[in-house]
Design a protein around this motif. Structure first.
Motif, PDB file in Angstrom:
ATOM      1  N   ILE A  22       0.784  -1.363   0.062  1.00  0.00           N
ATOM      2  CA  ILE A  22      -0.244   0.023  -0.235  1.00  0.00           C
ATOM      3  C   ILE A  22       1.019   1.069  -0.069  1.00  0.00           C
ATOM      4  O   ILE A  22       1.960   1.181   0.830  1.00  0.00           O
ATOM      5  N   TYR A 380      -3.371   0.313  -3.742  1.00  0.00           N
ATOM      6  CA  TYR A 380      -3.287  -0.897  -3.022  1.00  0.00           C
ATOM      7  C   TYR A 380      -3.094  -1.983  -4.175  1.00  0.00           C
ATOM      8  O   TYR A 380      -3.734  -2.219  -5.203  1.00  0.00           O
ATOM      9  N   ALA A 396      -8.312  -2.433   1.472  1.00  0.00           N
ATOM     10  CA  ALA A 396      -8.255  -1.291   0.936  1.00  0.00           C
ATOM     11  C   ALA A 396      -8.841  -0.297   1.499  1.00  0.00           C
ATOM     12  O   ALA A 396      -8.346   0.862   1.587  1.00  0.00           O
ATOM     13  N   PHE A 399      -7.244   0.790   4.749  1.00  0.00           N
ATOM     14  CA  PHE A 399      -6.084   1.787   4.292  1.00  0.00           C
ATOM     15  C   PHE A 399      -6.465   3.448   4.110  1.00  0.00           C
ATOM     16  O   PHE A 399      -5.961   4.285   4.516  1.00  0.00           O
TER      17      PHE A 399
END
Length: 415
Positions: A22, A380, A396, A399
């Motif tokens: 990431i 991602y 994702a 994040f």
């Protein structure tokens, strides 16, 4: 970001994912974040290797963002426009017809198109062109003509020149429009799409780990993680994960052949590269640094492009996906449109992206978002199949939420 990292590590330990990279940034607070998690391979005979930040991913449909940027650079340079008939550069589409269905004997019913295919419609997937794997009617037309669908096909004209599925501008149909745009870029500049991107995108941003020709980059191929596959198959129409809780196992990617010589540069799905280098593109367009596009063209990139009838069509499509229980990194409901390179949020997502955010992804569960209002973006990277893996999408989104939470804390602290 400690809580986020613990969440990713727990997912790796539970083998919910094999690994992921990431990379994100917040241009408002000058914050940059990157981290690799997990392993290079789930293959039991392979030595355990940690996944590295410079891992190579098959961007797949995430490629479309770079092709759209390249196309807008050409518009900026006056080589073609967003709204002219593409047949000046792509005469293969001059007499293309619309497939309305099939008669009792199985013969295709074709009618002339009354509207033109334009670059704007190609990039917003409203040109009437459709990807065969996602469109049963085109699949039937191909079968009628004895044409096979090869997921690894890289010679573009033959599989793309086919009937339209609607009048240009009337529907959203996920399509090879960016592949056609890539050919327009190459023809207008008398070069390959690869060479164009090298000069006008990769070199200005210091990108060194990106290529259409992985067969010519053994260094990048060596850094590509092995594919992991969620067992349980995929949805027959959307190619998405059928069993969210299926066991994750090592596998082989049916969509690419890293040894084969690629005949054409496929502007819709053909790029390979690192998460770090893809993020450089995202950061450039959300920060407005002018390295890729001027302000006018950057505005155009993020504008909603669909007509009301085409937007209604995409909303119904996503409502159907929701009923099927399929997850997506894209928003659902009526607050969506399509920009020139990704799905567009028309409303804020609480704790995450703002209205006007553009997002996209690829079949191997690569995902990205670009929020110009908050000046936050992220990528991602993974190598997991099938598409829209719920565990990957969840990570994702976590994040993304962590990036916004971190910005909020920083702005409060410095106020």
């Amino acid at each position: 970001m400690e809580a986020l990292e613990a969440q990713f590590q727990a997912a790796v330990t539970a083998v919910d994912i094999a690994g992921a990279v990431i990379v994100g940034s917040d241009a408002k607070t000058d914050f940059y974040y990157s981290k690799a998690f997990g392993v290079h391979s789930l293959k039991e005979t392979d030595p355990v290797q940690p996944l590295q930040l410079d891992a190579t991913f098959f961007y797949a449909s995430s490629t479309k963002l770079l092709t759209s940027i390249a196309a807008l650079q050409c518009v900026q340079a006056g080589q073609f426009t967003l709204d002219e008939d593409i047949t000046r550069l792509m005469p293969e589409f001059k007499d293309v017809q619309i497939l309305k269905g099939f008669n009792e004997t199985g013969e295709p019913i074709l009618v002339d198109s009354l509207k033109t295919i334009t670059l704007r419609r190609l990039l917003s997937h409203s040109s009437g062109v459709a990807y065969a794997p996602f469109n049963p009617m085109i699949q039937k037309w191909r079968a009628h003509h004895g044409q096979t669908i090869d997921a690894k096909q890289r010679a573009l004209i033959e599989p793309i020149v086919q009937p339209l599925v609607c009048e240009p501008g009337e529907q959203y149909n996920y399509s090879p429009g960016p592949e056609i745009a890539g050919m327009m870029i190459a023809r207008a500049n008398g070069t390959s799409l690869s060479e164009y991107m090298k000069t006008h995108i990769w070199e200005p941003l210091g990108i060194t780990n990106m290529t259409f020709h992985i067969e010519l980059r053994p260094d990048m191929r060596k850094r590509m993680p092995e594919v992991s596959i969620r067992q349980g198959g995929s949805h027959p129409l959307f190619l998405t994960v059928a069993n969210a809780n299926g066991k994750l196992e090592w596998g082989i990617n049916p969509y690419i052949d890293t040894d084969a010589i690629q005949e054409d540069d496929e502007g819709g799905t053909g790029l390979f590269g690192s998460a770090v280098d893809f993020h450089k593109v995202l950061h450039s367009i959300v920060s407005g640094d002018g390295k890729l596009l001027n302000a006018e063209m950057c505005d155009e990139l993020f504008k909603p492009q669909l007509t009301p009838e085409a937007q209604e069509h995409v909303v119904k499509l996503y409502e159907y996906r929701d009923k099927e229980g399929l997850v997506s990194f894209a928003p659902s409901g009526k607050e969506i449109n399509y920009a020139l390179s990704g799905m567009l949020n028309l409303a804020d997502a609480e704790g995450r992206r703002r209205a006007g955010t553009m997002m996209g992804g690829g079949i191997t569960n690569t995902m990205w978002w670009a929020d110009r209002e908050a000046k936050i973006c992220g990528f991602y990277g993974s190598n997991l199949l099938p598409l829209a893996d719920p565990k990957s999408v969840g990570l994702a989104k976590a994040f993304e939420a962590a990036m916004y939470a971190r910005q909020k804390e920083s702005l409060v602290r410095n106020s």
